[in-house]
Design a protein around this motif. Structure first.
Motif, PDB file in Angstrom:
ATOM      1  N   ILE A  99       0.881  -1.169   0.000  1.00 48.24           N
ATOM      2  CA  ILE A  99       0.000   0.000   0.000  1.00 48.24           C
ATOM      3  C   ILE A  99       0.915   1.215   0.000  1.00 48.24           C
ATOM      4  O   ILE A  99       1.809   1.316   0.841  1.00 48.24           O
ATOM      5  CB  ILE A  99      -0.916   0.017   1.234  1.00 48.24           C
ATOM      6  N   GLU A 100       0.689   2.116  -0.952  1.00 47.19           N
ATOM      7  CA  GLU A 100       1.537   3.301  -1.047  1.00 47.19           C
ATOM      8  C   GLU A 100       0.746   4.566  -0.737  1.00 47.19           C
ATOM      9  O   GLU A 100      -0.478   4.597  -0.872  1.00 47.19           O
ATOM     10  CB  GLU A 100       2.161   3.412  -2.435  1.00 47.19           C
ATOM     11  N   ARG A 101       1.490   5.596  -0.319  1.00 50.34           N
ATOM     12  CA  ARG A 101       0.909   6.907  -0.042  1.00 50.34           C
ATOM     13  C   ARG A 101       1.668   7.966  -0.826  1.00 50.34           C
ATOM     14  O   ARG A 101       2.887   7.876  -0.981  1.00 50.34           O
ATOM     15  CB  ARG A 101       0.999   7.224   1.451  1.00 50.34           C
ATOM     16  N   VAL A 102       0.953   8.966  -1.312  1.00 50.04           N
ATOM     17  CA  VAL A 102       1.587  10.045  -2.046  1.00 50.04           C
ATOM     18  C   VAL A 102       0.770  11.311  -1.837  1.00 50.04           C
ATOM     19  O   VAL A 102      -0.431  11.245  -1.516  1.00 50.04           O
ATOM     20  CB  VAL A 102       1.681   9.683  -3.550  1.00 50.04           C
ATOM     21  N   GLU A 103       1.408  12.453  -1.973  1.00 51.75           N
ATOM     22  CA  GLU A 103       0.662  13.692  -1.890  1.00 51.75           C
ATOM     23  C   GLU A 103      -0.255  13.828  -3.107  1.00 51.75           C
ATOM     24  O   GLU A 103      -0.046  13.189  -4.135  1.00 51.75           O
ATOM     25  CB  GLU A 103       1.621  14.878  -1.776  1.00 51.75           C
ATOM     26  N   LEU A 104      -1.264  14.662  -2.992  1.00 53.75           N
ATOM     27  CA  LEU A 104      -2.309  14.726  -4.007  1.00 53.75           C
ATOM     28  C   LEU A 104      -1.797  15.149  -5.373  1.00 53.75           C
ATOM     29  O   LEU A 104      -2.447  14.886  -6.394  1.00 53.75           O
ATOM     30  CB  LEU A 104      -3.429  15.667  -3.548  1.00 53.75           C
ATOM     31  N   ASP A 105      -0.634  15.788  -5.431  1.00 54.57           N
ATOM     32  CA  ASP A 105      -0.063  16.176  -6.717  1.00 54.57           C
ATOM     33  C   ASP A 105       0.903  15.136  -7.261  1.00 54.57           C
ATOM     34  O   ASP A 105       1.556  15.354  -8.288  1.00 54.57           O
ATOM     35  CB  ASP A 105       0.637  17.531  -6.609  1.00 54.57           C
ATOM     36  N   ILE A 120      -9.655  -8.506   7.072  1.00 53.28           N
ATOM     37  CA  ILE A 120      -9.735  -7.050   7.082  1.00 53.28           C
ATOM     38  C   ILE A 120      -8.798  -6.543   8.171  1.00 53.28           C
ATOM     39  O   ILE A 120      -8.806  -7.047   9.295  1.00 53.28           O
ATOM     40  CB  ILE A 120     -11.166  -6.569   7.357  1.00 53.28           C
ATOM     41  N   GLU A 121      -7.988  -5.537   7.827  1.00 54.72           N
ATOM     42  CA  GLU A 121      -7.037  -4.972   8.779  1.00 54.72           C
ATOM     43  C   GLU A 121      -7.192  -3.453   8.839  1.00 54.72           C
ATOM     44  O   GLU A 121      -7.834  -2.844   7.983  1.00 54.72           O
ATOM     45  CB  GLU A 121      -5.601  -5.311   8.381  1.00 54.72           C
ATOM     46  N   ARG A 122      -6.560  -2.880   9.850  1.00 57.15           N
ATOM     47  CA  ARG A 122      -6.478  -1.426   9.927  1.00 57.15           C
ATOM     48  C   ARG A 122      -5.127  -1.031  10.516  1.00 57.15           C
ATOM     49  O   ARG A 122      -4.469  -1.838  11.185  1.00 57.15           O
ATOM     50  CB  ARG A 122      -7.604  -0.833  10.771  1.00 57.15           C
ATOM     51  N   ILE A 123      -4.738   0.211  10.249  1.00 54.23           N
ATOM     52  CA  ILE A 123      -3.522   0.773  10.812  1.00 54.23           C
ATOM     53  C   ILE A 123      -3.747   2.268  10.989  1.00 54.23           C
ATOM     54  O   ILE A 123      -4.469   2.894  10.194  1.00 54.23           O
ATOM     55  CB  ILE A 123      -2.309   0.500   9.894  1.00 54.23           C
ATOM     56  N   SER A 124      -3.185   2.850  12.017  1.00 54.81           N
ATOM     57  CA  SER A 124      -3.342   4.285  12.211  1.00 54.81           C
ATOM     58  C   SER A 124      -2.547   5.022  11.131  1.00 54.81           C
ATOM     59  O   SER A 124      -1.585   4.485  10.561  1.00 54.81           O
ATOM     60  CB  SER A 124      -2.865   4.703  13.601  1.00 54.81           C
ATOM     61  N   LEU A 125      -2.938   6.250  10.849  1.00 56.40           N
ATOM     62  CA  LEU A 125      -2.297   6.997   9.774  1.00 56.40           C
ATOM     63  C   LEU A 125      -0.895   7.488  10.147  1.00 56.40           C
ATOM     64  O   LEU A 125      -0.217   8.105   9.314  1.00 56.40           O
ATOM     65  CB  LEU A 125      -3.181   8.163   9.347  1.00 56.40           C
ATOM     66  N   ASP A 126      -0.455   7.206  11.381  1.00 59.71           N
ATOM     67  CA  ASP A 126       0.950   7.432  11.725  1.00 59.71           C
ATOM     68  C   ASP A 126       1.744   6.123  11.639  1.00 59.71           C
ATOM     69  O   ASP A 126       2.863   6.037  12.120  1.00 59.71           O
ATOM     70  CB  ASP A 126       1.090   8.068  13.108  1.00 59.71           C
ATOM     71  N   ARG A 127       1.126   5.086  11.034  1.00 62.08           N
ATOM     72  CA  ARG A 127       1.746   3.782  10.751  1.00 62.08           C
ATOM     73  C   ARG A 127       1.999   2.961  12.012  1.00 62.08           C
ATOM     74  O   ARG A 127       2.870   2.104  12.044  1.00 62.08           O
ATOM     75  CB  ARG A 127       3.042   3.940   9.952  1.00 62.08           C
ATOM     76  N   THR A 128       1.200   3.154  13.052  1.00 64.45           N
ATOM     77  CA  THR A 128       1.301   2.345  14.264  1.00 64.45           C
ATOM     78  C   THR A 128      -0.006   1.570  14.460  1.00 64.45           C
ATOM     79  O   THR A 128      -0.983   1.792  13.747  1.00 64.45           O
ATOM     80  CB  THR A 128       1.569   3.217  15.506  1.00 64.45           C
ATOM     81  N   GLN A 129      -0.016   0.671  15.412  1.00 60.50           N
ATOM     82  CA  GLN A 129      -1.218  -0.024  15.879  1.00 60.50           C
ATOM     83  C   GLN A 129      -1.912  -0.824  14.762  1.00 60.50           C
ATOM     84  O   GLN A 129      -3.138  -0.848  14.666  1.00 60.50           O
ATOM     85  CB  GLN A 129      -2.224   0.966  16.482  1.00 60.50           C
ATOM     86  N   ARG A 130      -1.129  -1.485  13.940  1.00 60.17           N
ATOM     87  CA  ARG A 130      -1.732  -2.353  12.928  1.00 60.17           C
ATOM     88  C   ARG A 130      -2.440  -3.520  13.606  1.00 60.17           C
ATOM     89  O   ARG A 130      -1.911  -4.106  14.561  1.00 60.17           O
ATOM     90  CB  ARG A 130      -0.660  -2.869  11.975  1.00 60.17           C
ATOM     91  N   ASN A 142       6.353  13.075  -3.316  1.00 62.64           N
ATOM     92  CA  ASN A 142       6.678  12.443  -2.028  1.00 62.64           C
ATOM     93  C   ASN A 142       6.020  11.069  -1.871  1.00 62.64           C
ATOM     94  O   ASN A 142       5.353  10.782  -0.885  1.00 62.64           O
ATOM     95  CB  ASN A 142       6.289  13.360  -0.871  1.00 62.64           C
ATOM     96  N   ARG A 143       6.232  10.247  -2.847  1.00 60.94           N
ATOM     97  CA  ARG A 143       5.708   8.872  -2.838  1.00 60.94           C
ATOM     98  C   ARG A 143       6.377   8.062  -1.730  1.00 60.94           C
ATOM     99  O   ARG A 143       7.591   8.186  -1.492  1.00 60.94           O
ATOM    100  CB  ARG A 143       5.974   8.244  -4.201  1.00 60.94           C
ATOM    101  N   PHE A 144       5.574   7.213  -1.069  1.00 62.01           N
ATOM    102  CA  PHE A 144       6.069   6.528   0.121  1.00 62.01           C
ATOM    103  C   PHE A 144       5.355   5.188   0.274  1.00 62.01           C
ATOM    104  O   PHE A 144       4.122   5.112   0.134  1.00 62.01           O
ATOM    105  CB  PHE A 144       5.798   7.420   1.337  1.00 62.01           C
ATOM    106  N   ILE A 145       6.102   4.112   0.535  1.00 60.26           N
ATOM    107  CA  ILE A 145       5.490   2.804   0.789  1.00 60.26           C
ATOM    108  C   ILE A 145       4.977   2.790   2.225  1.00 60.26           C
ATOM    109  O   ILE A 145       5.755   2.846   3.178  1.00 60.26           O
ATOM    110  CB  ILE A 145       6.490   1.666   0.552  1.00 60.26           C
ATOM    111  N   PHE A 146       3.660   2.711   2.374  1.00 56.51           N
ATOM    112  CA  PHE A 146       3.016   2.849   3.680  1.00 56.51           C
ATOM    113  C   PHE A 146       2.942   1.513   4.418  1.00 56.51           C
ATOM    114  O   PHE A 146       3.186   1.438   5.621  1.00 56.51           O
ATOM    115  CB  PHE A 146       1.620   3.428   3.487  1.00 56.51           C
ATOM    116  N   VAL A 147       2.576   0.434   3.712  1.00 59.50           N
ATOM    117  CA  VAL A 147       2.532  -0.916   4.288  1.00 59.50           C
ATOM    118  C   VAL A 147       3.107  -1.868   3.244  1.00 59.50           C
ATOM    119  O   VAL A 147       2.729  -1.797   2.072  1.00 59.50           O
ATOM    120  CB  VAL A 147       1.091  -1.355   4.640  1.00 59.50           C
ATOM    121  N   SER A 148       3.997  -2.763   3.661  1.00 62.92           N
ATOM    122  CA  SER A 148       4.604  -3.697   2.703  1.00 62.92           C
ATOM    123  C   SER A 148       4.692  -5.130   3.215  1.00 62.92           C
ATOM    124  O   SER A 148       4.949  -6.043   2.432  1.00 62.92           O
ATOM    125  CB  SER A 148       6.014  -3.219   2.317  1.00 62.92           C
ATOM    126  N   LYS A 149       4.477  -5.342   4.501  1.00 66.18           N
ATOM    127  CA  LYS A 149       4.624  -6.676   5.065  1.00 66.18           C
ATOM    128  C   LYS A 149       3.266  -7.355   5.253  1.00 66.18           C
ATOM    129  O   LYS A 149       2.265  -6.707   5.528  1.00 66.18           O
ATOM    130  CB  LYS A 149       5.347  -6.602   6.402  1.00 66.18           C
TER     131      LYS A 149
END
Length: 216
Positions: free
Chosen positions: A131-137, A174-184, A140-147
């Motif tokens: 799962i990747e994250r990027v700014e709306l434009d 079904i999983e969840r993770i906080s948007l600061d990448r903790t508490q998966r 700053n592409r970033f791999i958010f979850v990979s494992k």
């Protein structure tokens, strides 16, 4: 459309025309359009809930769009194309189209927008699922979850409590993770074979704490 306000969960079939193989769906609460992708038509469509104003928004160079989301703040449309392997953006009427991501991308699928934070997220079913994250434009592409992913699907954001949710169509959970990448955390792991997508419901009698408009 299904009402969540009654125990009966009464449903209403929307009078939409020319729907053949709808996959991704989203709703613009500002102009009150429903948007969907159709893999038979190879297009992104929109219509009012009563069936009026139906039109094709995007069709050129669109092969297989399995993910699509509305930025209700900036009035933009984002989508993935699994057939051509890119993520793109346009205005809600399909103009000013631009490809944002087309390198190091294999099988882009689900997509969700977080306009208040200035990001969007998408899933990739490639050899190294992520799962990747990027700014709306597109910066700053970033791999958010990979494992511990295989076929991540059905992204959703809880804007109030700042959670990212997803389903895995291969691992059947079904999983969840906080948007600061903790508490998966794994939330559901039984009796959900090949889940494709879901949405988080916002109470219809109030706006949530982030100030977002309620769903219809």
């Amino acid at each position: 459309m299904i009402s969540l306000d009654t125990d009966e969960h009464t449903y209403v079939l929307l009078p939409l025309k020319n729907v053949y193989r709808a996959v991704a769906i989203d709703y613009d609460p500002v102009d009150k359009y429903i948007y969907w992708t159709d893999e038979n038509l190879k297009a992104i469509m929109r219509s009012h809930l009563n069936g009026s104003g139906s039109e094709t928004v995007v069709s050129e160079n669109l092969e297989q769009s399995d993910g699509m989301a509305i930025d209700w703040v900036a009035r933009n449309l984002y989508w993935t194309d699994t057939g051509r392997d890119y993520v793109a953006v346009s205005r809600l009427n399909g103009t000013s189209r631009r490809i944002l991501i087309e390198t190091d991308i294999e099988e882009p699928r689900a997509l969700v927008v977080d306009p208040t934070a200035g990001y969007f997220y998408w899933t990739d079913w490639g050899d190294k699922a992520k799962i990747e994250r990027v700014e709306l434009d597109g910066s700053n592409r970033f791999i958010f979850v990979s494992k511990h992913l295989k076929w991540p699907n059905g992204l959703a954001i809880d804007h109030t409590h700042r959670w990212l949710y997803w389903a895995d169509a291969s691992l059947d959970r079904i999983e969840r993770i906080s948007l600061d990448r903790t508490q998966r955390k794994i939330l559901v792991s039984e009796k959900i074979p090949h889940i494709f997508g879901f949405r988080l419901a916002t109470p219809s009698n109030r706006t949530n704490e982030s100030g977002l408009p309620p769903f219809p």
